[in-house]
Scaffold this active site. Structure first.
Site, PDB file in Angstrom:
ATOM      1  N   GLU A  44       1.769  -0.099  -4.882  1.00 32.81           N
ATOM      2  CA  GLU A  44       0.785   0.895  -5.296  1.00 32.81           C
ATOM      3  C   GLU A  44       1.518   2.221  -5.505  1.00 32.81           C
ATOM      4  O   GLU A  44       1.937   2.868  -4.555  1.00 32.81           O
ATOM      5  CB  GLU A  44      -0.304   1.062  -4.237  1.00 32.81           C
ATOM      6  CG  GLU A  44      -1.363   2.086  -4.647  1.00 32.81           C
ATOM      7  CD  GLU A  44      -2.268   2.507  -3.506  1.00 32.81           C
ATOM      8  OE1 GLU A  44      -3.423   2.855  -3.784  1.00 32.81           O
ATOM      9  OE2 GLU A  44      -1.816   2.501  -2.339  1.00 32.81           O
ATOM     10  N   ASP A  59       0.833  -1.198   0.000  1.00 27.86           N
ATOM     11  CA  ASP A  59       0.000   0.000   0.000  1.00 27.86           C
ATOM     12  C   ASP A  59       0.872   1.254   0.000  1.00 27.86           C
ATOM     13  O   ASP A  59       1.924   1.307   0.636  1.00 27.86           O
ATOM     14  CB  ASP A  59      -0.881  -0.040   1.249  1.00 27.86           C
ATOM     15  CG  ASP A  59      -1.837   1.129   1.338  1.00 27.86           C
ATOM     16  OD1 ASP A  59      -2.723   1.222   0.484  1.00 27.86           O
ATOM     17  OD2 ASP A  59      -1.687   1.941   2.273  1.00 27.86           O
TER      18      ASP A  59
END
Length: 618
Positions: A354, A325
């Protein structure tokens, strides 16, 4: 009598130790790991008052810090055998209490595990919203937020058992890997269902299940020749994390004199050679949100902690990959060390970061061995990134019926033109939507023709396709008007009280609706064909400039050639195949993988409006 007294003394010694030591992380480790130095965190009352010795292993250093409850003990694990070693806590050269620490035997195949790749289709699940396998854990006495399914941002009760109970559905759909958004404990008082504000990195949130059930999920997937990807958060923890509640030292997290400071979210400052220091710090050191304290990865204790924790979960649960993330919000040099350490431990593993940016050069900067990164003397060691520019194109171009210089299918063409920026185009994750974006079928206003065009592209272009749960049955949602919970709705039939179940065929009682079945049948056919379509896994990509909003490209290897035709026009089109001789070569017929209809390649192909043809050439 002496034996009884000795036994009682040993019992008291370990009883005192167990009371004195409240946390040990990692809780155990393995022998024969590449990582030869292990940092063991001990937490308890006044631990800094003790010296420490070990029976059965060498202590390299002991670090006491400002908070007297912490001791960081670094040990040499190079030749440690599966065993239990004893840490003795000493005062005045006498053992006051001890702690047993276990080294488990490592699986012989662990180091060379194969991560997810472009032969896979990744199915993204938000576990709280997918399926409630048991109501017994919907709320938990140790967790603040209780079950509240009627609240959009509340806990709805989905869990690991719900995923396990519906693996048949996912496998039959044709997905080969599951990426679950985080399952680790998140004890925020509200809005904790997404679990990106974690409070314990060694524990599955009990509302999802147990650590053992997470292993069961991995084992069940592996028995089906499927893979499990963990969503890992390196940038921030939750405000209720036990370390955040009692920091070892102030710079474990980024703190600002003026109090809470939100990130400016300007990731370009990481490589902007003109960027001011205040803007760089604003991105990297600002908090992602009020409940998400920003970790200081440049602190060596923090970096070691999150590195060991990631490796622990890979080894413990048998993971096949990580999705990281907010990768580009971390201190970039520290996150590169984190990534490299994991890849050194598991050289065939895969990690996708990400990097939510809207320029191919800026995304490519973050992929391993990037030529863009090299200009900055930077290498992230990150194998895979996410193709957010293709996502940007998808949400626009399929609603543009007429072509233009920069509209319609030219958006897809231009996206792939820039692939020269990436060091490894096969290892890029492609998607039409995920848990943070508007539902693709909401954007398309439930136009299944547009969905079929988008999915045909995602599943046949280069890279690793990812499908968001529920897209395959036409689920909709709009975060801009109704918030995140609208794009994270409960999957129909995932709860025992649901009257209708999209997990069951339309032909069964209370199964999928006809509309849901139409989405599902198309997706299933395409995904299951893709399993054996090696040309779209790693084959060459040959593309043609779109004319009249019709985009044609080929995927080919030594054994297979696939011709993809996307008619994004609202009009009937007649395609002259002579222009595509380079891709067609000597093939004479193409069979559409959806309809099984044969199309002669030596004459014009008539294309219905807003339709795709995926032709397996022979």
């Amino acid at each position: 009598m002496k034996i009884k007294l000795l036994t009682l003394s040993i019992y008291c010694l370990f009883a005192i130790g167990n009371a004195q030591i409240k946390k040990v992380e990692p809780p155990f480790w393995w022998s024969d790991m590449e990582t030869s130095q292990l940092q063991v965190l001990f937490y308890g009352d006044s631990l800094s008052n003790y010296s420490i010795q070990a029976d059965g292993i060498d202590i390299l250093k002991v670090d006491s810090v400002k908070n007297p409850k912490y001791l960081f003990v670094t040990i040499d694990t190079k030749d440690v055998a599966p065993s239990t070693v004893i840490f003795n806590f000493m005062k005045d050269e006498k053992v006051v209490f001890s702690h047993n620490y276990e080294f488990k035997e490592r699986k012989s195949t662990s180091r060379n595990r194969k991560g997810f790749d472009s032969s896979d289709v990744v199915y993204l699940i938000m576990p709280d919203r997918f399926a409630n396998g048991t109501t017994n854990n919907d709320s938990h006495p140790e967790m603040i937020e209780k079950d509240s399914r009627s609240v959009g941002g509340g806990r709805h009760g989905g869990d690991i058992k719900g995923i396990l109970q519906n693996l048949d559905y996912i496998e039959e759909l044709g997905a080969t890997a599951i990426w679950s958004t985080p399952l680790l404990e998140d004890n925020e008082p509200k809005y904790s269902y997404h679990t990106y504000a974690q409070s314990n990195l060694y524990r599955i949130d009990p509302r999802y299940g147990t650590n053992e059930e997470y292993i069961q999920l991995a084992d069940a997937l592996h028995a089906r020749d499927m893979k499990l990807i963990m969503d890992y958060v390196t940038n921030h923890w939750g405000s209720k994390h036990w370390i955040i509640q009692d920091l070892p030292f102030a710079d474990w997290i980024h703190q600002w004199p003026e109090g809470f400071t939100r990130s400016n979210y300007r990731m370009a400052t990481q490589f902007d050679k003109y960027a001011s220091q205040v803007d760089k710090r604003g991105c990297m050191n600002g908090w992602f949100d009020t409940t998400m304290p920003d970790l200081n990865q440049s602190n060596p204790f923090v970096l070691k902690y999150i590195t060991q924790n990631a490796i622990w979960w890979i080894e413990y649960a048998g993971l096949d990959g990580l999705r990281v993330d907010t990768y580009s919000y971390n201190d970039k040099n520290s996150i590169a060390k984190w990534t490299q350490a994991i890849m050194n431990e598991y050289p065939n593993f895969n990690i996708v970061g990400e990097v939510w940016m809207h320029d191919q050069a800026q995304i490519a900067y973050w992929q391993k061995d990037s030529k863009i990164g090299a200009l900055d003397n930077y290498n992230s060691h990150l194998p895979s990134v996410m193709d957010f520019t293709l996502h940007d194109a998808i949400v626009s171009m399929f609603s543009e019926d007429e072509t233009g210089w920069d509209k319609g299918m030219i958006r897809a063409y231009d996206n792939f033109v820039n692939d020269f920026l990436y060091p490894n185009t096969n290892n890029i994750m492609v998607f039409a939507g995920n848990h943070d974006t508007n539902r693709i079928n909401g954007i398309f206003q439930s136009d299944i023709k547009k969905y079929k065009l988008a999915l045909s592209l995602i599943l046949t272009t280069r890279g690793i396709p990812q499908l968001y749960y529920g897209d395959e049955i036409g689920m909709v949602g709009n975060r801009d008007t109704k918030g995140d919970s609208d794009i994270r709705r409960d999957f129909p039939g995932g709860w025992f009280v649901d009257g209708q179940s999209a997990f069951k065929p339309a032909s069964t009682n209370h199964g999928r609706t006809n509309d849901q079945e139409a989405y599902y049948a198309f997706t299933k056919k395409l995904l299951n064909w893709r399993k054996q379509a090696t040309a779209v896994h790693t084959g060459n990509l040959l593309q043609y400039i779109p004319f009249d909003n019709v985009y044609v490209y080929f995927r080919s290897n030594a054994t297979q050639t696939v011709m993809v035709i996307l008619n994004n026009s609202s009009k009937l089109k007649s395609l002259d195949t002579a222009r595509f001789k380079e891709g067609i070569q000597s093939y004479t017929v193409g069979q559409d993988v959806i309809s099984n209809e044969n199309y002669p390649l030596d004459s014009k192909i008539v294309l219905q409006p807003k339709t795709a043809l995926i032709l397996d050439l022979n």
